[in-house]
Design a protein around this motif. Sequence first.
Motif, PDB file in Angstrom:
ATOM      1  N   ASP A 311       3.473   9.074  -4.298  1.00  0.00           N
ATOM      2  CA  ASP A 311       4.443   8.264  -3.574  1.00  0.00           C
ATOM      3  C   ASP A 311       4.392   8.655  -2.102  1.00  0.00           C
ATOM      4  N   ASN A 312       5.148   7.936  -1.273  1.00  0.00           N
ATOM      5  CA  ASN A 312       5.083   8.181   0.162  1.00  0.00           C
ATOM      6  C   ASN A 312       6.369   8.828   0.667  1.00  0.00           C
ATOM      7  N   CYS A 313       6.517   8.873   1.990  1.00  0.00           N
ATOM      8  CA  CYS A 313       7.697   9.502   2.596  1.00  0.00           C
ATOM      9  C   CYS A 313       8.998   8.829   2.194  1.00  0.00           C
ATOM     10  N   TYR A 314       8.925   7.581   1.748  1.00  0.00           N
ATOM     11  CA  TYR A 314      10.114   6.829   1.363  1.00  0.00           C
ATOM     12  C   TYR A 314      10.227   6.716  -0.159  1.00  0.00           C
ATOM     13  N   THR A 315       9.477   7.579  -0.875  1.00  0.00           N
ATOM     14  CA  THR A 315       9.444   7.643  -2.346  1.00  0.00           C
ATOM     15  C   THR A 315       9.026   6.330  -2.990  1.00  0.00           C
ATOM     16  N   GLU A 316       8.215   5.555  -2.294  1.00  0.00           N
ATOM     17  CA  GLU A 316       7.638   4.340  -2.868  1.00  0.00           C
ATOM     18  C   GLU A 316       6.373   4.712  -3.629  1.00  0.00           C
ATOM     19  N   GLY A 318       2.793   4.814  -5.610  1.00  0.00           N
ATOM     20  CA  GLY A 318       1.458   4.327  -5.298  1.00  0.00           C
ATOM     21  C   GLY A 318       0.557   5.485  -4.914  1.00  0.00           C
ATOM     22  N   ASN A 319      -0.689   5.169  -4.649  1.00  0.00           N
ATOM     23  CA  ASN A 319      -1.666   6.179  -4.239  1.00  0.00           C
ATOM     24  C   ASN A 319      -1.598   6.317  -2.718  1.00  0.00           C
ATOM     25  N   HIS A 320      -1.119   7.462  -2.242  1.00  0.00           N
ATOM     26  CA  HIS A 320      -0.887   7.658  -0.814  1.00  0.00           C
ATOM     27  C   HIS A 320      -1.536   8.947  -0.332  1.00  0.00           C
ATOM     28  N   VAL A 321      -1.704   9.037   0.979  1.00  0.00           N
ATOM     29  CA  VAL A 321      -2.058  10.295   1.617  1.00  0.00           C
ATOM     30  C   VAL A 321      -0.860  10.729   2.454  1.00  0.00           C
ATOM     31  N   LEU A 322      -0.540  12.025   2.384  1.00  0.00           N
ATOM     32  CA  LEU A 322       0.548  12.616   3.149  1.00  0.00           C
ATOM     33  C   LEU A 322      -0.036  13.622   4.129  1.00  0.00           C
ATOM     34  N   THR A 323       0.454  13.597   5.355  1.00  0.00           N
ATOM     35  CA  THR A 323      -0.009  14.525   6.384  1.00  0.00           C
ATOM     36  C   THR A 323       1.195  15.095   7.121  1.00  0.00           C
ATOM     37  N   ARG A 324       1.195  16.408   7.300  1.00  0.00           N
ATOM     38  CA  ARG A 324       2.225  17.054   8.125  1.00  0.00           C
ATOM     39  C   ARG A 324       1.535  17.942   9.153  1.00  0.00           C
ATOM     40  N   ILE A 325       1.938  17.764  10.417  1.00  0.00           N
ATOM     41  CA  ILE A 325       1.377  18.545  11.516  1.00  0.00           C
ATOM     42  C   ILE A 325       2.519  19.208  12.269  1.00  0.00           C
ATOM     43  N   GLN A 332       9.019  20.980  16.241  1.00  0.00           N
ATOM     44  CA  GLN A 332       8.453  19.639  16.350  1.00  0.00           C
ATOM     45  C   GLN A 332       7.445  19.425  15.218  1.00  0.00           C
ATOM     46  N   VAL A 333       7.780  18.530  14.310  1.00  0.00           N
ATOM     47  CA  VAL A 333       6.959  18.296  13.124  1.00  0.00           C
ATOM     48  C   VAL A 333       6.665  16.808  13.016  1.00  0.00           C
ATOM     49  N   LEU A 334       5.423  16.481  12.667  1.00  0.00           N
ATOM     50  CA  LEU A 334       5.030  15.094  12.419  1.00  0.00           C
ATOM     51  C   LEU A 334       4.644  14.957  10.955  1.00  0.00           C
ATOM     52  N   THR A 335       5.327  14.088  10.222  1.00  0.00           N
ATOM     53  CA  THR A 335       4.997  13.804   8.826  1.00  0.00           C
ATOM     54  C   THR A 335       4.671  12.325   8.707  1.00  0.00           C
ATOM     55  N   GLN A 336       3.510  12.015   8.132  1.00  0.00           N
ATOM     56  CA  GLN A 336       3.086  10.621   7.988  1.00  0.00           C
ATOM     57  C   GLN A 336       2.566  10.364   6.582  1.00  0.00           C
ATOM     58  N   SER A 337       2.682   9.117   6.157  1.00  0.00           N
ATOM     59  CA  SER A 337       2.117   8.702   4.868  1.00  0.00           C
ATOM     60  C   SER A 337       1.590   7.286   5.017  1.00  0.00           C
ATOM     61  N   ARG A 338       0.630   6.967   4.206  1.00  0.00           N
ATOM     62  CA  ARG A 338       0.107   5.593   4.169  1.00  0.00           C
ATOM     63  C   ARG A 338      -0.513   5.340   2.808  1.00  0.00           C
ATOM     64  N   PRO A 339      -0.581   4.063   2.380  1.00  0.00           N
ATOM     65  CA  PRO A 339      -1.157   3.741   1.069  1.00  0.00           C
ATOM     66  C   PRO A 339      -2.677   3.607   1.128  1.00  0.00           C
ATOM     67  N   LYS A 340      -3.261   3.660  -0.012  1.00  0.00           N
ATOM     68  CA  LYS A 340      -4.703   3.475  -0.184  1.00  0.00           C
ATOM     69  C   LYS A 340      -5.089   2.021   0.115  1.00  0.00           C
ATOM     70  N   HIS A 341      -6.318   1.832   0.619  1.00  0.00           N
ATOM     71  CA  HIS A 341      -6.776   0.485   0.984  1.00  0.00           C
ATOM     72  C   HIS A 341      -7.414  -0.263  -0.192  1.00  0.00           C
ATOM     73  N   HIS A 342      -8.007   0.459  -1.146  1.00  0.00           N
ATOM     74  CA  HIS A 342      -8.732  -0.172  -2.249  1.00  0.00           C
ATOM     75  C   HIS A 342      -8.394   0.532  -3.562  1.00  0.00           C
ATOM     76  N   ARG A 343      -8.303  -0.245  -4.634  1.00  0.00           N
ATOM     77  CA  ARG A 343      -8.063   0.347  -5.954  1.00  0.00           C
ATOM     78  C   ARG A 343      -9.357   0.938  -6.536  1.00  0.00           C
ATOM     79  N   TRP A 344      -9.182   1.963  -7.323  1.00  0.00           N
ATOM     80  CA  TRP A 344     -10.295   2.575  -8.048  1.00  0.00           C
ATOM     81  C   TRP A 344     -10.590   1.727  -9.282  1.00  0.00           C
TER      82      TRP A 344
END
Length: 529
Positions: A311-316, A318-325, A332-344
């Motif tokens: 799931d993502n930062c909003y608990t939706e 799906g297959n996501h990548v999570l990044t924290r810098i 100062q923290v940056l947290t990002q998430s995004r969904p996958k572009h293509h299904r396996w």
Amino acid sequence: MIPFFEPSPYWKDRSSSRFAFGVGERKKLRAAAKEWQNPDLESDVPDFVYDLWDVLIHAWDDVITPGAYSSSEIDTPEWWRAAVKLVVISDLACDGLFNRGLEKTRRRQDRNKTLMEAWLDGQFVKPRISEGEDFRPPASVTMMADTSIVCVQPKVRVAAVGATLSNMSRNLCLLPGRGEVRCYWESPVQAMPNENSATLDILLIPEPRELKANDFVPHVDENVSEKSRHENKHAWEYFDLEQRWISDCVKRAHFLKNCVALLKKAKLESRSVNAVILPEYALDYDLFDRLCRLLKEEEPRIEFVVSGASDNCYTESGNHVLTRIWYQDSAQVLTQSRPKHHRWRVDRSQIGTYALGASLNPKIENWWENTPLGRRELHFQRFRKSSVLSVLICEELARSDPCHHILRAVAPNLIIALLLDGPQLKSRWPAQYASNLADDPGSGVLTFTSFGLIDRSNKQGHYPEASAIALWKDDSGKMVEIAMPKGQGMRGVLLSLWSEHTQDQTLCGESRPVRAWRYSGHFPIVLES
């Protein structure tokens, strides 16, 4: 028109509409760019730039297709030269604007800022301070362009091969409209660590290290008759992946404890562990957030954590990548998430390779991963002063649409591909596509999978036993397989990278120093079972 441009400043022949910029012309372009960088410029734009725009406007009704000018009897249109000169000037005027971060821009008084610096301050710095983690940077660093049609973003490297618009610039790149892929370039407000300060030591945790066939669960709508499915959804179905390795409180607590223990052992082999990476589907957001906090407590000098998640930062879901810098000021923290572009797509061959037939019936020709796709996004995050990373999820490495064009344009120093795959061998598909991105645009590429499917393939014995959980490829030609350590408990690998000074050069002869990440070595990190 770029294919008609000759890189040599001494080119004289203008046949076949070929053209070049001589030494004197190039000096004039650099002078105009430097003038544009001057905050005391009476006009917002140098007069020379206005003159070039006049040439374009005068030729507004001219044919734009290159084929109309390919005859050897036709001279180069002046508007071609004017257009390319505008590209070069605007690019050079942005020297140092993005790769230094925005801390210098923030500290300057408004009267000492150029128009572009003042605009960036309003688009990046002030909103980030006021909005915090909810801030999302603009789709384009342009003031007037219609971003539904075209976007412009900063870039990191210049590809050493090719003759396209990307090869003409060293600071800016042209991207498709935000409706195709929404790109996010993160420019930190604070200064980032210098590459010379330390190597980049990354702890790879290839979890889950064990997968069961029944972790792959058929997702079949029982309300639809078999006859209807056969007619309207012929030869395919969905499946879900159940994360049984983190399915209850006890397993989750044990997982966190072991990850922190791995980090402690890794610290014995390094002055500092700078990053932790887990593969596709390893975590969910709640566990990722808890893990990041624990890792930062144990290793204050950690710079980023990347993981695949369900799931993502909003608990939706799906297959996501999570990044924290974390920036140098750890507040100062940056947290990002995004969904996958293509299904396996799991076909019969993969079902056999990984012994999944007891769960995913091979009678159905193709099993598709049950994950929503939605709007496609690509994130570029700065983690060192001159270094930017971007993360891919499995199929995105192999499918060129829609993100490879963008990756080649922005050209991050480091690309990380999170996989749920078999062994990362030089002979398999991840190595092929990693090599493509290492050659153009010149990124260092790390592919990384969990050990679960490798283990299932090894136990079948159909192929020679393999243990490569990761593979490194860079533009120096070096390719390294990174093996899973032997043992029974949680295991990881400490991968060490170093940053090399190198020079990139545009087709117009403009060079600049850049950083290229190189493989140094890797070392097994094993917990006793």
